[in-house]
Design a protein around this motif. Sequence first.
Motif, PDB file in Angstrom:
ATOM      1  N   GLN A 163      49.144  25.509 -29.591  1.00 11.93           N
ATOM      2  CA  GLN A 163      49.225  25.178 -31.020  1.00 11.93           C
ATOM      3  C   GLN A 163      47.849  25.056 -31.655  1.00 11.93           C
ATOM      4  N   LEU A 164      46.899  24.475 -30.928  1.00 11.70           N
ATOM      5  CA  LEU A 164      45.555  24.312 -31.479  1.00 11.70           C
ATOM      6  C   LEU A 164      44.873  25.666 -31.668  1.00 11.70           C
ATOM      7  N   LEU A 165      45.065  26.574 -30.722  1.00  9.85           N
ATOM      8  CA  LEU A 165      44.526  27.929 -30.869  1.00  9.85           C
ATOM      9  C   LEU A 165      45.152  28.634 -32.067  1.00  9.85           C
ATOM     10  N   ARG A 166      46.457  28.528 -32.200  1.00  5.60           N
ATOM     11  CA  ARG A 166      47.133  29.187 -33.327  1.00  5.60           C
ATOM     12  C   ARG A 166      46.678  28.568 -34.646  1.00  5.60           C
ATOM     13  N   HIS A 167      46.477  27.244 -34.666  1.00  7.56           N
ATOM     14  CA  HIS A 167      45.984  26.566 -35.860  1.00  7.56           C
ATOM     15  C   HIS A 167      44.630  27.124 -36.280  1.00  7.56           C
ATOM     16  N   ARG A 168      43.866  27.618 -35.320  1.00  9.32           N
ATOM     17  CA  ARG A 168      42.541  28.164 -35.598  1.00  9.32           C
ATOM     18  C   ARG A 168      42.556  29.686 -35.778  1.00  9.32           C
ATOM     19  N   GLY A 169      43.755  30.264 -35.868  1.00  8.75           N
ATOM     20  CA  GLY A 169      43.857  31.679 -36.173  1.00  8.75           C
ATOM     21  C   GLY A 169      43.669  32.606 -34.987  1.00  8.75           C
ATOM     22  N   VAL A 170      43.903  32.103 -33.779  1.00  9.66           N
ATOM     23  CA  VAL A 170      43.728  32.882 -32.558  1.00  9.66           C
ATOM     24  C   VAL A 170      45.073  33.453 -32.114  1.00  9.66           C
ATOM     25  N   ARG A 171      45.064  34.680 -31.596  1.00 13.56           N
ATOM     26  CA  ARG A 171      46.266  35.271 -30.991  1.00 13.56           C
ATOM     27  C   ARG A 171      46.366  34.750 -29.567  1.00 13.56           C
ATOM     28  N   VAL A 172      47.532  34.225 -29.186  1.00 15.91           N
ATOM     29  CA  VAL A 172      47.690  33.552 -27.900  1.00 15.91           C
ATOM     30  C   VAL A 172      48.683  34.296 -27.024  1.00 15.91           C
ATOM     31  N   LEU A 173      48.263  34.564 -25.775  1.00 13.34           N
ATOM     32  CA  LEU A 173      49.167  35.056 -24.740  1.00 13.34           C
ATOM     33  C   LEU A 173      49.500  33.869 -23.852  1.00 13.34           C
ATOM     34  N   SER A 177      57.219  30.718 -17.866  1.00 11.00           N
ATOM     35  CA  SER A 177      58.483  31.295 -17.438  1.00 11.00           C
ATOM     36  C   SER A 177      59.271  31.812 -18.633  1.00 11.00           C
ATOM     37  N   PRO A 178      60.200  32.746 -18.403  1.00  5.01           N
ATOM     38  CA  PRO A 178      61.025  33.262 -19.502  1.00  5.01           C
ATOM     39  C   PRO A 178      61.798  32.169 -20.235  1.00  5.01           C
ATOM     40  N   SER A 179      62.091  31.049 -19.556  1.00  5.28           N
ATOM     41  CA  SER A 179      62.828  29.966 -20.210  1.00  5.28           C
ATOM     42  C   SER A 179      62.037  29.342 -21.351  1.00  5.28           C
ATOM     43  N   ASN A 180      60.739  29.584 -21.377  1.00  5.85           N
ATOM     44  CA  ASN A 180      59.898  29.031 -22.438  1.00  5.85           C
ATOM     45  C   ASN A 180      59.582  30.037 -23.537  1.00  5.85           C
ATOM     46  N   ARG A 181      60.188  31.211 -23.460  1.00  7.16           N
ATOM     47  CA  ARG A 181      59.890  32.248 -24.445  1.00  7.16           C
ATOM     48  C   ARG A 181      60.188  31.789 -25.868  1.00  7.16           C
ATOM     49  N   ASP A 182      61.367  31.220 -26.077  1.00  9.10           N
ATOM     50  CA  ASP A 182      61.751  30.841 -27.445  1.00  9.10           C
ATOM     51  C   ASP A 182      60.778  29.825 -28.025  1.00  9.10           C
ATOM     52  N   TRP A 183      60.401  28.809 -27.218  1.00 10.29           N
ATOM     53  CA  TRP A 183      59.480  27.796 -27.731  1.00 10.29           C
ATOM     54  C   TRP A 183      58.136  28.410 -28.069  1.00 10.29           C
ATOM     55  N   LEU A 184      57.606  29.224 -27.175  1.00 11.64           N
ATOM     56  CA  LEU A 184      56.288  29.813 -27.405  1.00 11.64           C
ATOM     57  C   LEU A 184      56.305  30.743 -28.619  1.00 11.64           C
ATOM     58  N   GLU A 185      57.318  31.565 -28.729  1.00 11.98           N
ATOM     59  CA  GLU A 185      57.377  32.481 -29.866  1.00 11.98           C
ATOM     60  C   GLU A 185      57.567  31.721 -31.174  1.00 11.98           C
ATOM     61  N   ALA A 186      58.332  30.615 -31.130  1.00  7.98           N
ATOM     62  CA  ALA A 186      58.513  29.813 -32.338  1.00  7.98           C
ATOM     63  C   ALA A 186      57.205  29.178 -32.786  1.00  7.98           C
ATOM     64  N   HIS A 187      56.259  29.051 -31.856  1.00 11.43           N
ATOM     65  CA  HIS A 187      54.949  28.474 -32.184  1.00 11.43           C
ATOM     66  C   HIS A 187      53.862  29.537 -32.272  1.00 11.43           C
ATOM     67  N   GLY A 188      54.281  30.785 -32.434  1.00 10.71           N
ATOM     68  CA  GLY A 188      53.348  31.856 -32.744  1.00 10.71           C
ATOM     69  C   GLY A 188      52.647  32.503 -31.577  1.00 10.71           C
ATOM     70  N   ALA A 189      53.064  32.193 -30.344  1.00  7.37           N
ATOM     71  CA  ALA A 189      52.429  32.778 -29.163  1.00  7.37           C
ATOM     72  C   ALA A 189      53.266  33.926 -28.612  1.00  7.37           C
ATOM     73  N   VAL A 190      52.628  34.776 -27.817  1.00  3.88           N
ATOM     74  CA  VAL A 190      53.316  35.842 -27.094  1.00  3.88           C
ATOM     75  C   VAL A 190      53.560  35.349 -25.675  1.00  3.88           C
ATOM     76  N   GLN A 191      54.820  35.230 -25.264  1.00  2.00           N
ATOM     77  CA  GLN A 191      55.122  34.754 -23.918  1.00  2.00           C
ATOM     78  C   GLN A 191      54.936  35.902 -22.918  1.00  2.00           C
ATOM     79  N   VAL A 192      54.227  35.613 -21.828  1.00  2.00           N
ATOM     80  CA  VAL A 192      54.018  36.571 -20.746  1.00  2.00           C
ATOM     81  C   VAL A 192      54.432  35.885 -19.449  1.00  2.00           C
ATOM     82  N   SER A 193      55.375  36.462 -18.735  1.00  2.00           N
ATOM     83  CA  SER A 193      55.902  35.823 -17.533  1.00  2.00           C
ATOM     84  C   SER A 193      54.896  35.861 -16.397  1.00  2.00           C
ATOM     85  N   TYR A 194      54.776  34.731 -15.669  1.00  2.00           N
ATOM     86  CA  TYR A 194      53.902  34.701 -14.507  1.00  2.00           C
ATOM     87  C   TYR A 194      54.570  35.420 -13.346  1.00  2.00           C
ATOM     88  N   GLY A 195      53.818  35.606 -12.253  1.00  2.00           N
ATOM     89  CA  GLY A 195      54.356  36.277 -11.078  1.00  2.00           C
ATOM     90  C   GLY A 195      53.630  37.577 -10.783  1.00  2.00           C
TER      91      GLY A 195
END
Length: 310
Positions: A163-173, A177-195
């Motif tokens: 959130q702090l990175l997005r607040h500063r206008g940064v694109r975040v990867l 886990s995929p279970s966190n995709r919705d939360w991350l995308e709702a906060h402006g980040a691109v979710q990338v699965s580990y593994g």
Amino acid sequence: MTDARAVRFDTFGGPEVLYVTSIPMPSPGPGEVVVAVRAAGINPGESGIRTGSLEFRYTTSFPCGEGSDLAGVVTAVGPGVTAFAVGDEVLGFSWTRSSHATHTAVPVTQLIPKPPALSWEVAGALYVVACTAFAAVRAIAAEPGETVAVSAAAGGVGTLTVQLLRHRGVRVLGIASPSNRDWLEAHGAVQVSYGPDLAARLRAAAPDGIDAFIDLFGPQYVDLALELGIPKDRINTIIAFQAAERLGVMAEGSEQASTVDVLTYMAGLVADGTLEIPIAATYPLDDVAKAFAELDHRHTRGKIVLVPAP
């Protein structure tokens, strides 16, 4: 009340070594106040201290207390204290492993007034994640429009870092886990699965390159950042201290940003709704072992908080 209650452990080990015991009620020294703790977050670093895996950095003597996050009500003031009075609501931090308790004595230089907009749980969860996220973002000096990868992006520190990175206008990867995709995308980040093949997925998500990397999980992500060709002075880890020393990357976290100015700034952003601290679960003090058992699974989104009885 003549006694307080506090978490202790007498040997290194898993959550089962934790117990709650009666201790003499703390009394405030010069420049200190006693706080009746209403909420105190728990953190992975405390697990590392308890297991002994961080003994090379933070030495332990037994019996040992624990806890740095805290929020509560001032019940006594020591000599020379004018900043706070009995009854004031405060939040802040302990550097003596003492906040997982019903009461603790804290220097006033480690406390700020609790903003009324913050719940006790959020206020008590604020210090470690807020100051760590601030330090990590500051360390990599990300500029608006840059791309930053963050490991453990949905954890306690991760959620605020994103959130702090997005607040500063940064694109975040956000590596999570995929279970966190919705939360991350709702906060402006691109979710990338580990593994396996994570490097390839990150390159695909950022074809123009990744400018910086914040590691919130462990040394494998420092290696990954170097594999991606990110300069060492744009890589920061908050946990892989030995890897950072060996490989020459940064390791800035809460210790580098533990000031009332930083805490006030971050508390203000949470209080006004710019940032949020997700509360994953709350536990009574007596269930501290259960709280850490949940934390140690490393799949918690946001913070787990102990709530001592008022």
